[in-house]
Design an enzyme around this catalytic site. Structure first.
Site, short mmCIF file in Angstrom:
data_model
loop_
_atom_site.label_atom_id
_atom_site.label_comp_id
_atom_site.label_asym_id
_atom_site.label_seq_id
_atom_site.Cartn_x
_atom_site.Cartn_y
_atom_site.Cartn_z
N GLU A 35 0.82 -1.21 0.00
CA GLU A 35 0.00 0.00 0.00
C GLU A 35 0.86 1.26 0.00
OE1 GLU A 35 -3.28 0.37 -0.35
OE2 GLU A 35 -3.37 -1.78 -0.68
N CYS A 201 -16.69 2.87 -19.63
CA CYS A 201 -18.02 3.00 -19.01
C CYS A 201 -18.96 1.86 -19.38
CB CYS A 201 -18.64 4.34 -19.39
SG CYS A 201 -17.76 5.77 -18.73
#
Length: 355
Positions: A35, A201
């Site tokens: 991370e 999309c």
């Protein structure tokens, strides 16, 4: 579970990423290292750094016992070096105060150096299944488009609204695996589908309820950062060559490239061939100027001029912050990316160097 969370989890199972080297583990140390490296850095760039780092420092104890220079050497080229310094500092704190064990709750994890709210939540969700919201750059983009939120996400008001949405959309408490899957789904969607440019999309599971898609505002959301021209700075690095060795200086910390080894940064004075360092005076003759190198930081652009010099005479004092090394040995140290690039591109096989 909310429809939003359930939709994302199902999508992640079928279409998300499952083969990254830090996946498939609930080891908080391994998750933490990944991370931190992934902050402001692309996945494909991180993977080889992560693998080398974990091989050298497989747990908190190994990292805490190692000199910070060893950790930074493996970080060299990854950028944002304060991340590497904070990683080592946090490991030392955990070795001292937590018996080399990772804290178990996001609020406690967030107290460690270099770990913000979103990173702490991601670690807690992946390692412990804690119900807590993440909001990194990719997730901000997903929420801004999904809810049609106007305003630069870095502004406090906009960010507060995004955090509110992130908290509201969390899966219900009770099933630890759901938090890990949901958190990964948000990350994967932002990284692979709801991308900054040319988002996919038609492949997005959230498209039916996405405000930006319905209103044809995908390209304008999230609102970009107010543009200000980056200021420009210039500096000069010196490659001082004494036989087969060059001089490197450790940069002060904190600061740009803090804790890394760098070429001496000096202004050239053609009327004076003596250069002073922290511990010595060096007489050197200029050989040649190298082509300038441009490097962009977050807040400014830097043009680096580099001059090759032949050392004629120098004292041989030894200090912790100065070192003479061969090129091959220098390249093993923690170097800023531009310095590494300069050394790799420089031709050191010039006749004058036999002086």
């Amino acid at each position: 579970m909310s429809t939003f969370a359930n939709t994302l989890i199902l999508w992640q199972i079928q279409h998300g990423r499952h083969d990254l080297p830090w996946q498939g583990t609930n080891d908080p140390y391994a998750i933490w290292v990944a991370e931190i490296m992934l902050q402001q850095t692309q996945v494909m760039t991180v993977i080889p750094y992560y693998q080398r780092f974990m091989e050298a420092f497989p747990d908190i104890e190994y990292l805490a016992k190692a000199p910070v220079d060893d950790a930074l050497a493996l970080w060299s080229g990854l950028g944002y070096y304060s991340r590497g310094r904070n990683l080592h500092k946090a490991a030392c704190l955990m070795a001292e105060h937590y018996q080399s064990r990772f804290p178990r709750h996001a609020a406690e994890i967030q107290q460690l150096p270099g770990i913000g709210r979103s990173t702490a939540a991601a670690i807690a969700a992946f390692a412990y299944g804690e119900r807590c919201a993440i909001l990194d750059g990719n997730v901000k983009r997903v929420f801004a488009r999904y809810f049609g939120i106007i305003g630069y996400p870095g502004e406090k008001k906009t960010e507060a609204l995004l955090w509110q949405k992130a908290e509201e959309l969390l899966p219900q408490a009770g099933v630890k695996q759901q938090m890990a899957a949901y958190t990964q789904a948000l990350m994967d969607l932002g990284a692979t589908v709801c991308t900054r440019h040319q988002p996919k999309c038609l492949s997005c599971p959230l498209q039916p309820n996405c405000v930006a898609f319905a209103e044809n505002r995908v390209a304008s959301l999230p609102t970009p950062r107010p543009r200000k021209p980056l200021p420009s700075k210039e500096t000069t690095f010196l490659i001082m060559i004494d036989q087969d060795k060059i001089l490197l200086e450790k940069r002060p910390s904190p600061g740009i490239w803090g804790g890394l080894w760098c070429l001496p940064e000096r202004q050239i004075d053609n009327n004076n061939q003596t250069y002073c360092t922290q511990s010595m005076e060096i007489d050197a003759l200029p050989l040649t100027d190298l082509p300038p190198l441009d490097h962009t930081f977050t807040h400014f652009k830097l043009r680096i001029h580099t001059q090759l010099l032949q050392v004629i005479n120098r004292s041989h004092k030894k200090t912790d912050n100065e070192i003479w090394l061969t090129i091959d040995n220098a390249l093993q140290l923690a170097l800023p990316a531009p310095v590494r690039k300069i050394l790799l591109k420089t031709d050191f096989q010039q006749p004058l160097l036999a002086h």
